[in-house]
Scaffold this motif. Structure first.
Motif, mmCIF file in Angstrom:
data_model
loop_
_atom_site.group_PDB
_atom_site.id
_atom_site.type_symbol
_atom_site.label_atom_id
_atom_site.label_comp_id
_atom_site.label_asym_id
_atom_site.label_seq_id
_atom_site.Cartn_x
_atom_site.Cartn_y
_atom_site.Cartn_z
ATOM 1 N N LEU A 192 12.986 10.896 -0.021
ATOM 2 C CA LEU A 192 11.646 10.521 -0.485
ATOM 3 C C LEU A 192 11.761 9.195 -1.225
ATOM 4 O O LEU A 192 12.580 9.065 -2.142
ATOM 5 N N ILE A 193 10.963 8.224 -0.810
ATOM 6 C CA ILE A 193 10.855 6.979 -1.581
ATOM 7 C C ILE A 193 9.588 7.141 -2.412
ATOM 8 O O ILE A 193 8.474 7.127 -1.898
ATOM 9 N N VAL A 194 9.799 7.370 -3.706
ATOM 10 C CA VAL A 194 8.721 7.885 -4.555
ATOM 11 C C VAL A 194 8.730 7.168 -5.900
ATOM 12 O O VAL A 194 9.781 6.789 -6.413
ATOM 13 N N LYS A 195 7.532 6.977 -6.445
ATOM 14 C CA LYS A 195 7.428 6.309 -7.748
ATOM 15 C C LYS A 195 7.227 7.333 -8.861
ATOM 16 O O LYS A 195 6.404 8.235 -8.745
ATOM 17 N N ILE B 58 0.847 -1.205 0.000
ATOM 18 C CA ILE B 58 0.000 0.000 0.000
ATOM 19 C C ILE B 58 0.876 1.247 0.000
ATOM 20 O O ILE B 58 1.828 1.349 0.773
ATOM 21 N N VAL B 59 0.543 2.187 -0.887
ATOM 22 C CA VAL B 59 1.292 3.439 -0.986
ATOM 23 C C VAL B 59 0.305 4.608 -1.062
ATOM 24 O O VAL B 59 -0.888 4.407 -1.289
ATOM 25 N N VAL B 60 0.812 5.814 -0.857
ATOM 26 C CA VAL B 60 -0.024 7.016 -0.984
ATOM 27 C C VAL B 60 0.150 7.556 -2.402
ATOM 28 O O VAL B 60 1.276 7.774 -2.860
ATOM 29 N N LEU C 243 3.961 7.586 -3.015
ATOM 30 C CA LEU C 243 4.923 7.700 -1.924
ATOM 31 C C LEU C 243 4.889 6.477 -1.034
ATOM 32 O O LEU C 243 3.822 5.998 -0.664
ATOM 33 N N ARG C 244 6.080 6.005 -0.695
ATOM 34 C CA ARG C 244 6.196 4.905 0.251
ATOM 35 C C ARG C 244 6.595 5.460 1.624
ATOM 36 O O ARG C 244 6.042 5.112 2.644
#
Length: 201
Positions: free
Chosen positions: A82-85, A49-51, A166-167
């Protein structure tokens, strides 16, 4: 907000798996644009699950921390991570800091800008992202010195705009190598993916 908290190592301000990941964040979406949302989704790549922050209008859809506009974070740790996609759409985020001249300055990074511009109170810079999940490390002490010739004191606010997933968002006291990071600060891809990569080598 964190000014009176003992700060060393890591300080997380967003974790997508938490009970209320946006508890200390204010969420802003533009209802005039269809598809503008801030929501939790399951990401296929990391099976977790991520935002997700999504909107055709990046300016008006964002999350900002702290949630109250009259409060500040008071985080002294100089590395923002930031751990971001990368969703292959326009994306930008902004960090407001206080320097040793007691002046509020802002850094804005975006993937649609090609050059760095420095004005007295804001530095805008390009953000290069790889495909899929990225770990963006932002050395605020270094950027403050290079952009404004002053010293970083603390971070006041973090604002993350559409479009991204965002993780985790956290601060660290220094840049850590991948193998130094505690497991919960890493981006874990599912084991099948790692096995698949091993087989391809």
């Amino acid at each position: 907000m964190f000014r009176n908290t003992f700060q060393s190592g890591f300080l997380s301000i967003l974790y997508s798996l938490g009970n209320k990941p946006l508890q200390i964040w204010h969420t802003e979406t533009n209802s005039q644009h269809e598809g503008s949302h801030v929501t939790r989704v399951t990401d296929d790549d990391i099976k977790s699950i991520v935002v997700e922050i999504n909107s055709p209008d990046i300016k008006s859809t964002y999350i900002t921390c702290p949630s109250q506009l009259n409060r500040t974070l008071g985080i002294k740790l100089p590395i923002l991570v930031l751990i971001v996609k990368n969703l292959k759409k326009y994306f930008t985020f902004e960090v407001q800091i206080m320097d040793d001249k007691n002046i509020k300055r802002r850094f804005r990074a975006s993937n649609f800008q090609s050059s760095t511009r420095v004005k007295p109170y804001i530095c805008t810079m390009p953000l290069r992202m790889d495909e899929g999940w990225n770990q963006i490390q932002f050395n605020l002490a270094d950027f403050t010195r290079r952009a404004f010739s002053t010293n970083y004191v603390e971070t006041l606010r973090v604002q993350i705009h559409a479009n991204c997933r965002l993780r985790r968002v956290y601060f660290a006291d220094r840049v850590y190598a991948e193998d130094e990071l505690p497991p919960e600060m890493k981006l874990w891809l599912p084991e099948e993916k790692e096995d698949e990569e091993q087989n391809q080598k």
